[in-house]
Design a protein around this motif. Structure first.
Motif, short mmCIF file in Angstrom:
data_model
loop_
_atom_site.label_atom_id
_atom_site.label_comp_id
_atom_site.label_asym_id
_atom_site.label_seq_id
_atom_site.Cartn_x
_atom_site.Cartn_y
_atom_site.Cartn_z
N UNK A 30 0.84 -1.13 -0.03
CA UNK A 30 -0.06 0.02 0.02
C UNK A 30 0.91 1.23 0.07
N UNK A 31 0.43 2.54 0.44
CA UNK A 31 0.99 3.69 0.44
C UNK A 31 2.29 3.69 1.23
N UNK A 32 3.07 4.37 0.92
CA UNK A 32 4.34 4.92 1.74
C UNK A 32 5.80 4.31 1.23
N UNK A 33 5.63 3.58 0.06
CA UNK A 33 6.92 3.66 -0.81
C UNK A 33 7.09 4.27 -2.18
N UNK A 34 8.07 3.81 -2.69
CA UNK A 34 8.18 4.63 -4.15
C UNK A 34 6.69 4.43 -5.03
N UNK B 33 -10.72 4.14 -25.35
CA UNK B 33 -11.98 3.56 -24.86
C UNK B 33 -11.90 4.11 -23.30
N UNK B 34 -12.89 3.53 -22.41
CA UNK B 34 -13.16 3.92 -21.12
C UNK B 34 -11.79 3.57 -20.50
N UNK B 35 -11.13 2.96 -20.83
CA UNK B 35 -9.81 2.55 -19.86
C UNK B 35 -8.85 1.71 -20.95
N UNK B 36 -7.83 1.90 -20.43
CA UNK B 36 -6.68 1.25 -21.30
C UNK B 36 -6.52 -0.19 -20.57
N UNK B 37 -5.84 -1.23 -21.34
CA UNK B 37 -5.41 -2.40 -20.90
C UNK B 37 -4.00 -2.82 -20.97
N UNK B 38 -3.23 -3.03 -20.18
CA UNK B 38 -1.81 -3.08 -20.01
C UNK B 38 -1.30 -4.50 -19.56
N UNK B 39 -0.49 -5.14 -20.27
CA UNK B 39 0.07 -6.49 -19.85
C UNK B 39 0.61 -6.35 -18.45
N UNK B 40 0.25 -7.27 -17.46
CA UNK B 40 0.90 -7.34 -16.30
C UNK B 40 1.43 -8.94 -15.97
N UNK B 41 2.39 -9.24 -16.94
CA UNK B 41 2.64 -10.89 -16.82
C UNK B 41 2.96 -11.41 -15.67
N UNK B 42 3.57 -10.61 -14.61
CA UNK B 42 3.97 -10.98 -13.43
C UNK B 42 2.70 -11.51 -12.41
N UNK B 43 1.60 -10.85 -12.83
CA UNK B 43 0.31 -11.13 -11.71
C UNK B 43 0.18 -9.98 -10.87
N UNK B 44 1.12 -9.20 -10.63
CA UNK B 44 1.38 -8.03 -9.93
C UNK B 44 1.45 -6.91 -10.70
N UNK B 45 0.92 -5.72 -10.21
CA UNK B 45 1.11 -4.38 -11.17
C UNK B 45 1.65 -3.30 -10.22
N UNK B 46 2.84 -2.78 -10.47
CA UNK B 46 3.43 -1.73 -9.74
C UNK B 46 2.90 -0.44 -10.09
N UNK B 47 2.55 0.46 -9.22
CA UNK B 47 1.90 1.75 -9.85
C UNK B 47 2.35 2.75 -8.90
N UNK B 48 2.50 3.90 -9.54
CA UNK B 48 2.77 5.14 -8.68
C UNK B 48 2.29 6.32 -9.67
N UNK B 49 1.94 7.54 -8.98
CA UNK B 49 1.39 8.80 -9.60
C UNK B 49 1.82 10.08 -8.71
#
Lengths: 330, 330
Positions: A30-34, B33-49
């Motif tokens: 969750x929040x708190x890392x890069x 479209x309403x949203x994009x679809x991106x590959x995440x082959x690992x089964x986890x997605x790293x996300x930052x804003x």
């Protein structure tokens, strides 16, 4: 004296805000890392982003901070479910003037948290910066659970056009607020806190929807996107649009003469913005659950039709869809 | 006359901008479209804003639109690689005044596109709205390729502290711009277009880094986050910090007396913001490639240390890390 976010400081505010968000099973970090880490078991991630700018997308006089929190989350997860996906995680960027009361940020957070609980997603990260204009940037993520994404371009001639959710209430609510009118409450509520039919998106995908979208710019304009992308025409029947009682009441309060109230309400259902209802096209053999309302059908484009021709009719007639252009003034 | 985005209109601008972004193998469904679809082959997605606000995070007088496009992408993908992940997709929210020249939006887009090409990710979606303050909201996604995310809280006593990338140049560049000075160019460039060492993040994860982060608020402050999260102290040796020639030149241009230039340069390396270098902690037995610079070590907290105590020393002394609070004025 009200504590401002400048007085509290960035790190204290982040700590206070992020502690409010519960973790779901999808939150790996969750929040708190890069960066956050969110589960995407499908192997594909659905992602959408929206900006909400004070004075343009919300007004602090008209909406509480809690309302804005609800709305920011709702309109983004609406985009996720409109692809047929399940909401998983969300990132919220928050740009605020230093004199924003801390309580506003806290109430916004509470609204976002509560709407996430309704949608089934979690807030996993964000950013906080200063700005002269209160601006909220929301990015929503979702998981397709093995389904194909339902795009705008899959509709074929001879299919059913249907919607679920509330049409027209948000636009009526906006008009009421604009005139300083206090009711009907359902319309004001729907404008302040839209209620997208979250589970209907994955449901439509399972039912075999060939095209789908979140209704945000008005049904006519949004169906125009499906028509244009799919290369079909769409014919709607006005009789199929049954305004909710609150919408009929609203157009009366707004001054529609008695004999014109139904027409005025239907016009809002067809052209009003920010509904966050769901519109979809289904093969004709699909049996739709009751909460889906069949309102029209697709057909082949007339011979010689060109890109840019209007392709959505109501009772056989092209109607001005209104619609929004975000850079036009007033 | 310069065409403004109001004159061009939202949909035309979106079409013009999105057509610039190439698709990579990770893009399953791009913009539109309403949203994009991106590959995440690992089964986890790293996300930052991140949010970039004109006047606070960039100035149109100091940076070209192309620079801002580069920077918006670079600082976000830096967060992705700092988790040990590979950049995959990005969404860009763009809030702009109606009188923004179309060419600014186009040049911003070109910069974002080119930085994406450097990082290996793609722009898959976004939002465009009006605002009195030019604001850019970037959300970056990444894939872990089967590795564990490298967090802030995994460092243990007796490990190596190292960095790679450029330290101090961006802060020097900002100081030069603030004083209207034109060089050295490497510092101005690094402020306008930071160059995160994109491949070093996954590399560090493969080498067994126990903690890692993107250096954005100044090395001392950021290492303080690792120290606090991991429950260790960090001792840095100033001798290990070898300023780049451009940085030494910059502090001279900024007025540091000859005998103090090295100290001044090291101070910028330790405390300057917006470096987007990568700092990491490695087990002592790891052999670091040459582009990693070993600058210190971790040790156990002294007995009786409390949460909030300063835990990063330089040559055995606690140094004021400076650092940024985004809600404080001027």
């Amino acid at each position: 004296m009200m504590t401002t976010i400048e007085g509290l400081g960035e790190f204290a505010l982040i700590t206070r805000v992020t502690s409010q968000f519960p973790r779901t099973a999808d939150v790996i970090l969750g929040p708190g890392d890069d960066a956050a880490v969110v589960a995407s078991p499908d192997g594909r991630t659905v992602a959408s982003t929206d900006l909400l700018v004070e004075g343009r997308h919300f007004k602090r006089e008209w909406s509480t901070a809690r309302d804005v929190g609800h709305r920011a989350v709702a309109q983004n997860y609406a985009d996720i479910m409109a692809m047929g996906a399940r909401p998983t995680g969300m990132l919220i960027g928050f740009a605020a003037p230093p004199d924003l009361p801390v309580v506003w940020a806290e109430e916004f957070t509470a609204g976002a948290r509560d709407e996430c609980a309704l949608a089934g997603g979690a807030v996993v990260g964000g950013d906080m910066v200063g700005s002269d204009v209160l601006t909220i940037a929301v990015t929503a993520l979702g998981d397709l659970e093995g389904r194909s994404p339902v795009r705008r371009d899959g509709a074929r001639p001879g299919e059913i056009v249907a919607y679920t959710g509330h049409l027209g209430l948000s636009a009526a609510g906006l008009a009421l607020l604009d005139q300083g009118l206090e009711g009907p409450g359902e319309c004001l509520d729907e404008h302040r806190r839209p209620s997208p039919p979250y589970t209907a998106g994955p449901e439509a995908a399972r039912l075999g929807a060939t095209a789908m979208l979140d209704v945000s710019d008005g049904l006519l304009q949004d169906l125009g996107h499906i028509a244009a992308s799919s290369g079909v025409a769409i014919d709607l029947e006005s009789e199929a649009f049954s305004p909710e009682p609150a919408l009929l009441e609203a157009v009366r309060v707004l001054g529609a003469p008695e004999g014109k109230a139904l027409d005025a309400a239907r016009r809002l259902m067809l052209s009003g913005g920010e509904d966050h209802a769901l519109a979809a096209v289904f093969p004709s053999e699909v049996e739709l659950p009751d909460h889906w309302r069949r309102v029209g059908a697709t057909r082949s484009l007339p011979e010689g039709a060109r890109s840019g021709d209007v392709r959505v009719t109501v009772d056989g007639t092209v109607m001005d869809g209104g619609g929004w252009d975000h850079f036009r003034r007033g």
